[in-house]
Design an enzyme around this catalytic site. Sequence first.
Site, mmCIF file in Angstrom:
data_model
loop_
_atom_site.group_PDB
_atom_site.id
_atom_site.type_symbol
_atom_site.label_atom_id
_atom_site.label_comp_id
_atom_site.label_asym_id
_atom_site.label_seq_id
_atom_site.Cartn_x
_atom_site.Cartn_y
_atom_site.Cartn_z
ATOM 1 N N SER A 130 17.404 45.096 29.453
ATOM 2 C CA SER A 130 15.991 45.021 30.352
ATOM 3 C C SER A 130 14.988 44.704 29.310
ATOM 4 O O SER A 130 13.722 44.210 30.357
ATOM 5 C CB SER A 130 16.401 46.189 31.054
ATOM 6 O OG SER A 130 15.198 46.776 30.854
ATOM 7 N N LYS A 168 10.505 50.871 30.289
ATOM 8 C CA LYS A 168 9.942 50.043 31.262
ATOM 9 C C LYS A 168 8.626 49.406 30.118
ATOM 10 O O LYS A 168 7.679 50.664 29.802
ATOM 11 C CB LYS A 168 10.320 50.296 32.477
ATOM 12 C CG LYS A 168 11.168 51.093 33.140
ATOM 13 C CD LYS A 168 12.349 48.875 32.888
ATOM 14 C CE LYS A 168 13.975 48.796 33.681
ATOM 15 N NZ LYS A 168 14.688 49.836 32.478
#
EC number: 3.4.21.88
Length: 207
Positions: A130, A168
């Site tokens: 990701s 993230k």
Amino acid sequence: MRELTKRQSEIYNYIKQVVQMKGYPPSVREIGEAVGLASSSTVHGHLSRLEEKGYIRRDPTKPRAIEIVSDQTNDNINMEETIHVPVIGKVTAGVPITAVENIEEYFPLPEHLTSTHNSDIFILNVVGDSMIEAGILDGDKVIVRSQTIAENGDIIVAMTEEDEATVKRFYKEKNRYRLQPENSTMEPIYLDNVAVIGKVIGLYREM
């Protein structure tokens, strides 16, 4: 210094080569693979002979802690100072999985990669894709500085509301937090509460 056997010379020269290229010594497994020895105990035996003959020094309490001993017969070697950083479980860069909150091992890093107080640094292994558009790939080791606050745009390690850890990019919005993946095929995670564990300050990738 006492003369080396052919195999001892191969191991000694490989250690010197890795130190010159990376700034820190290879692992026992890497030494064995490089010189064609499958048994780690055999490699340890050769390292003990090298130590007895005065070519290397070792710290038995630390992994990879092999130091080349310089003298008039050896080439000058610039060995960068290393620190042993704890590797703590795994962090998901993708579908979150529960992080293992204990130290799996200690990993040697060149000191320049940390650029902060060593006691505040830890490493997490990345699983998933990701964050690939930020250059963080599956299998990378992210170097993390422990901290509980973050600014918009920082790449962080965070614990979600489900007590799962993830890497993230952090954004604080009006009434919520957004954990943004760096992968255009993935959706952001929106949370009412998020606990920042640390900020990613570096990356280590084995080639």
